[in-house]
Motif scaffolding. Structure first.
Motif, PDB file in Angstrom:
ATOM      1  N   LEU A 154      10.278   0.067 -11.738  1.00 18.36           N
ATOM      2  CA  LEU A 154       8.968   0.699 -11.927  1.00 18.36           C
ATOM      3  C   LEU A 154       9.056   2.203 -11.703  1.00 18.36           C
ATOM      4  O   LEU A 154       8.371   2.986 -12.374  1.00 18.36           O
ATOM      5  N   GLY A 155       9.912   2.602 -10.761  1.00 19.64           N
ATOM      6  CA  GLY A 155      10.114   4.030 -10.541  1.00 19.64           C
ATOM      7  C   GLY A 155      10.668   4.716 -11.773  1.00 19.64           C
ATOM      8  O   GLY A 155      10.276   5.841 -12.100  1.00 19.64           O
ATOM      9  N   SER A 156      11.565   4.032 -12.491  1.00 19.77           N
ATOM     10  CA  SER A 156      12.101   4.588 -13.735  1.00 19.77           C
ATOM     11  C   SER A 156      11.011   4.735 -14.785  1.00 19.77           C
ATOM     12  O   SER A 156      10.961   5.728 -15.522  1.00 19.77           O
ATOM     13  N   VAL A 157      10.133   3.738 -14.859  1.00 16.12           N
ATOM     14  CA  VAL A 157       9.015   3.808 -15.802  1.00 16.12           C
ATOM     15  C   VAL A 157       8.113   4.991 -15.479  1.00 16.12           C
ATOM     16  O   VAL A 157       7.710   5.765 -16.370  1.00 16.12           O
ATOM     17  N   LEU A 158       7.789   5.149 -14.198  1.00 12.95           N
ATOM     18  CA  LEU A 158       6.917   6.245 -13.788  1.00 12.95           C
ATOM     19  C   LEU A 158       7.567   7.600 -14.062  1.00 12.95           C
ATOM     20  O   LEU A 158       6.890   8.553 -14.481  1.00 12.95           O
TER      21      LEU A 158
ATOM     22  N   ALA B 129       0.413  16.966  -3.297  1.00 19.07           N
ATOM     23  CA  ALA B 129      -0.013  15.574  -3.470  1.00 19.07           C
ATOM     24  C   ALA B 129       0.991  14.614  -2.838  1.00 19.07           C
ATOM     25  O   ALA B 129       0.616  13.603  -2.229  1.00 19.07           O
ATOM     26  N   VAL B 130       2.264  14.907  -2.960  1.00 16.92           N
ATOM     27  CA  VAL B 130       3.289  14.057  -2.348  1.00 16.92           C
ATOM     28  C   VAL B 130       3.185  14.116  -0.828  1.00 16.92           C
ATOM     29  O   VAL B 130       3.295  13.091  -0.139  1.00 16.92           O
ATOM     30  N   ILE B 131       2.970  15.309  -0.284  1.00 12.74           N
ATOM     31  CA  ILE B 131       2.837  15.444   1.170  1.00 12.74           C
ATOM     32  C   ILE B 131       1.648  14.643   1.680  1.00 12.74           C
ATOM     33  O   ILE B 131       1.735  13.949   2.704  1.00 12.74           O
ATOM     34  N   VAL B 132       0.537  14.709   0.965  1.00 13.64           N
ATOM     35  CA  VAL B 132      -0.650  13.948   1.363  1.00 13.64           C
ATOM     36  C   VAL B 132      -0.350  12.447   1.356  1.00 13.64           C
ATOM     37  O   VAL B 132      -0.728  11.710   2.265  1.00 13.64           O
ATOM     38  N   ALA B 133       0.341  11.983   0.318  1.00 13.74           N
ATOM     39  CA  ALA B 133       0.690  10.561   0.238  1.00 13.74           C
ATOM     40  C   ALA B 133       1.598  10.160   1.394  1.00 13.74           C
ATOM     41  O   ALA B 133       1.434   9.082   1.988  1.00 13.74           O
ATOM     42  N   LEU B 134       2.568  10.990   1.728  1.00 12.30           N
ATOM     43  CA  LEU B 134       3.478  10.685   2.831  1.00 12.30           C
ATOM     44  C   LEU B 134       2.731  10.598   4.157  1.00 12.30           C
ATOM     45  O   LEU B 134       2.993   9.716   4.984  1.00 12.30           O
ATOM     46  N   LEU B 135       1.794  11.506   4.367  1.00 15.10           N
ATOM     47  CA  LEU B 135       1.023  11.499   5.613  1.00 15.10           C
ATOM     48  C   LEU B 135       0.077  10.300   5.694  1.00 15.10           C
ATOM     49  O   LEU B 135      -0.258   9.840   6.787  1.00 15.10           O
ATOM     50  N   ALA B 136      -0.356   9.786   4.542  1.00 14.66           N
ATOM     51  CA  ALA B 136      -1.306   8.663   4.518  1.00 14.66           C
ATOM     52  C   ALA B 136      -0.627   7.310   4.668  1.00 14.66           C
ATOM     53  O   ALA B 136      -1.305   6.288   4.823  1.00 14.66           O
TER      54      ALA B 136
ATOM     55  N   ARG C  43       0.832  -1.216   0.000  1.00 16.09           N
ATOM     56  CA  ARG C  43       0.000   0.000   0.000  1.00 16.09           C
ATOM     57  C   ARG C  43       0.863   1.261   0.000  1.00 16.09           C
ATOM     58  O   ARG C  43       0.589   2.228  -0.739  1.00 16.09           O
ATOM     59  N   ASN C  44       1.906   1.291   0.805  1.00 19.01           N
ATOM     60  CA  ASN C  44       2.750   2.482   0.878  1.00 19.01           C
ATOM     61  C   ASN C  44       3.425   2.777  -0.458  1.00 19.01           C
ATOM     62  O   ASN C  44       3.557   3.933  -0.861  1.00 19.01           O
ATOM     63  N   TYR C  45       3.836   1.708  -1.144  1.00 18.10           N
ATOM     64  CA  TYR C  45       4.481   1.915  -2.428  1.00 18.10           C
ATOM     65  C   TYR C  45       3.470   2.436  -3.456  1.00 18.10           C
ATOM     66  O   TYR C  45       3.811   3.280  -4.287  1.00 18.10           O
ATOM     67  N   ARG C  46       2.242   1.933  -3.415  1.00 17.38           N
ATOM     68  CA  ARG C  46       1.222   2.426  -4.343  1.00 17.38           C
ATOM     69  C   ARG C  46       0.983   3.920  -4.142  1.00 17.38           C
ATOM     70  O   ARG C  46       0.869   4.683  -5.110  1.00 17.38           O
ATOM     71  N   LEU C  47       0.907   4.346  -2.886  1.00 10.36           N
ATOM     72  CA  LEU C  47       0.733   5.770  -2.609  1.00 10.36           C
ATOM     73  C   LEU C  47       1.909   6.579  -3.152  1.00 10.36           C
ATOM     74  O   LEU C  47       1.732   7.631  -3.770  1.00 10.36           O
ATOM     75  N   TRP C  48       3.106   6.050  -2.897  1.00 18.24           N
ATOM     76  CA  TRP C  48       4.297   6.766  -3.326  1.00 18.24           C
ATOM     77  C   TRP C  48       4.402   6.816  -4.853  1.00 18.24           C
ATOM     78  O   TRP C  48       4.765   7.841  -5.429  1.00 18.24           O
ATOM     79  N   ALA C  49       4.081   5.706  -5.523  1.00 14.60           N
ATOM     80  CA  ALA C  49       4.156   5.654  -6.978  1.00 14.60           C
ATOM     81  C   ALA C  49       3.190   6.648  -7.610  1.00 14.60           C
ATOM     82  O   ALA C  49       3.548   7.364  -8.561  1.00 14.60           O
ATOM     83  N   ALA C  50       1.971   6.713  -7.112  1.00 16.73           N
ATOM     84  CA  ALA C  50       0.987   7.645  -7.658  1.00 16.73           C
ATOM     85  C   ALA C  50       1.424   9.090  -7.436  1.00 16.73           C
ATOM     86  O   ALA C  50       1.349   9.927  -8.354  1.00 16.73           O
ATOM     87  N   ALA C  51       1.899   9.372  -6.228  1.00 13.38           N
ATOM     88  CA  ALA C  51       2.339  10.735  -5.928  1.00 13.38           C
ATOM     89  C   ALA C  51       3.564  11.110  -6.753  1.00 13.38           C
ATOM     90  O   ALA C  51       3.682  12.243  -7.234  1.00 13.38           O
ATOM     91  N   ASP C  52       4.469  10.151  -6.937  1.00 11.29           N
ATOM     92  CA  ASP C  52       5.683  10.421  -7.703  1.00 11.29           C
ATOM     93  C   ASP C  52       5.356  10.708  -9.170  1.00 11.29           C
ATOM     94  O   ASP C  52       5.956  11.590  -9.788  1.00 11.29           O
TER      95      ASP C  52
END
Length: 408
Positions: A137-141, A175-182, A8-17
């Protein structure tokens, strides 16, 4: 391939990134337009790039030491908030360029500390065995965010002007801050940290000097990065010179390069193989293809070589980052990652002018042939050194065999 997305944490981070990278490239586009429209000088654009790169060279080691000592999430939240304010500052009316230069310098200072923190934080979001796929995946994003950001920014800047792009970038940091807090702290993998008495920057250098494998990887990364990564320069020279293309041809090649980068990330994410063998094989392949690109007869032939070069470059860089993280002690990881950032900045600062000089002196074809020959030789030498450090010989079985697990 998508194992990291189960976290879940990675999904949040990937979307925010993805959102943040898109916003960043929209700001890059707007900033370049603003500088050129105000000064008409490419030198001014170069000064902005320099102001963003120099702090990494001067402060990166201290950023790595702090990353190894302090918790990552609070620092990242603070960095994103400051970046959002800097983006908003670009919307202010200014009588000169001092504001742009000031924002560029401040962004570079933040990047000096943010880069190592991001590296440590990202490795804590997924299990250790999924790190290679997560980085791929981070490179792809990142590639997708760059393509989307530049495309959308190119449309909006003509309609609304640059201020709207700066505003969108500021919102992307929110958006990144929100993802980090979530994120759920309990789901994160705990990484060892250093103490205030461990020697800081000096201890990091001492540790690095005792890691010949890492030093060899960094040296190979510098050579291939400086002479083999500055294709924006060599592509433009080839198109306007021996290939006789147009601006549309250059745009086509840029698109092909972006597609290749995405393909390379997906390929590595699918295999999950971030070994020294992959590193060496890819480094040799892209160097040999770079040499061949200097012989391309036309735009189509050049594009056919650019595609695998771009894919291989992403694989090479991602494997470098993965090996650095897996083959170093966790409490030293931030400092070693900071060194990777310094090497990357140096390769850009040294490589872009070097490739430009070679293109002017030898022609675009001569520059690609010479740079490709040098990087191919460097890849072979690096392979021999790494094979010997591992107690092996540089042979086909070594390149194709299964990796042996080695302690850091």
């Amino acid at each position: 391939m998508f194992a990291p997305l189960r976290e879940r944490n990675y999904r949040l981070w990937a979307a925010a990134d993805l959102v943040s990278v898109g916003g960043t490239w929209m700001q890059v586009l707007a900033l370049n337009w603003l500088i050129l429209s105000a000064t008409g000088s490419a030198t001014a654009m170069g000064a902005v790039v320099m102001l963003q790169s120099l702090p990494v060279l001067l402060l990166g080691s201290w950023g790595g030491a702090l990353a190894d000592r302090l918790p990552a999430r609070p620092m990242l939240i603070a960095f994103q908030a400051v970046r959002a304010l800097l983006a908003l500052a670009l919307m202010l009316p200014s009588s000169g360029n001092w504001l742009i230069y000031g924002v560029a310098l401040a962004s570079g200072v933040i990047g000096s500390f943010e880069g190592p923190v991001l590296g440590r934080f990202g490795s804590a979001l997924v299990p250790k065995d999924a790190l290679a796929s997560a980085l791929a995946l981070g490179s792809v994003l990142s590639s997708a965010g760059r393509i989307g950001g530049m495309a959308l920014g190119g449309v909006l800047i003509g309609i609304t002007g640059p201020a709207t792009l700066f505003l969108i970038n500021a919102v992307s940091y929110v958006a990144v801050i929100v993802a980090l807090l979530a994120m759920r702290l309990g789901d994160m993998r705990a990484l060892a940290t250093s103490t205030s008495s461990d020697g800081g920057v000096v201890a990091g250098f001492r540790y690095l000097l005792r890691q010949p494998v890492i030093l060899t990887i960094l040296a190979l990364s510098f050579v291939l990065g400086s002479l083999g990564r500055n294709y924006q320069v060599s592509m433009a020279s080839m198109v306007s010179g021996p290939l006789g293309g147009s601006s549309g041809s250059y745009g086509l090649l840029s698109t092909v390069f972006a597609v290749g980068a995405v393909a390379g990330g997906l390929l590595l994410a699918g295999t999950g193989r971030s070994t020294l063998r992959v590193l060496l094989g890819t480094g040799f392949l892209i160097s040999a293809l770079q040499f061949c690109s200097g012989l391309a007869p036309n735009i189509v032939g050049f594009a056919a070589l650019i595609l695998p070069i771009a894919a291989g470059a992403v694989i090479f860089d991602t494997v470098v980052s993965t090996r650095i993280q897996l083959d170093t002690r966790e409490e030293m990881r931030g400092r070693v990652l900071a060194t990777v950032g310094i090497v990357s900045s140096l390769s850009g600062i040294v490589g872009a002018p070097a490739i430009g000089f070679l293109c002017d002196s030898l022609g675009a074809r001569g520059a690609l042939l010479l740079a490709g020959a040098v990087t191919t030789i460097a890849a072979v030498i690096g392979g021999i050194v790494l094979a010997r450090l591992k107690g092996r010989s540089l042979s086909l079985p070594f390149l194709l065999g299964r990796p042996a697990q080695q302690p850091a």
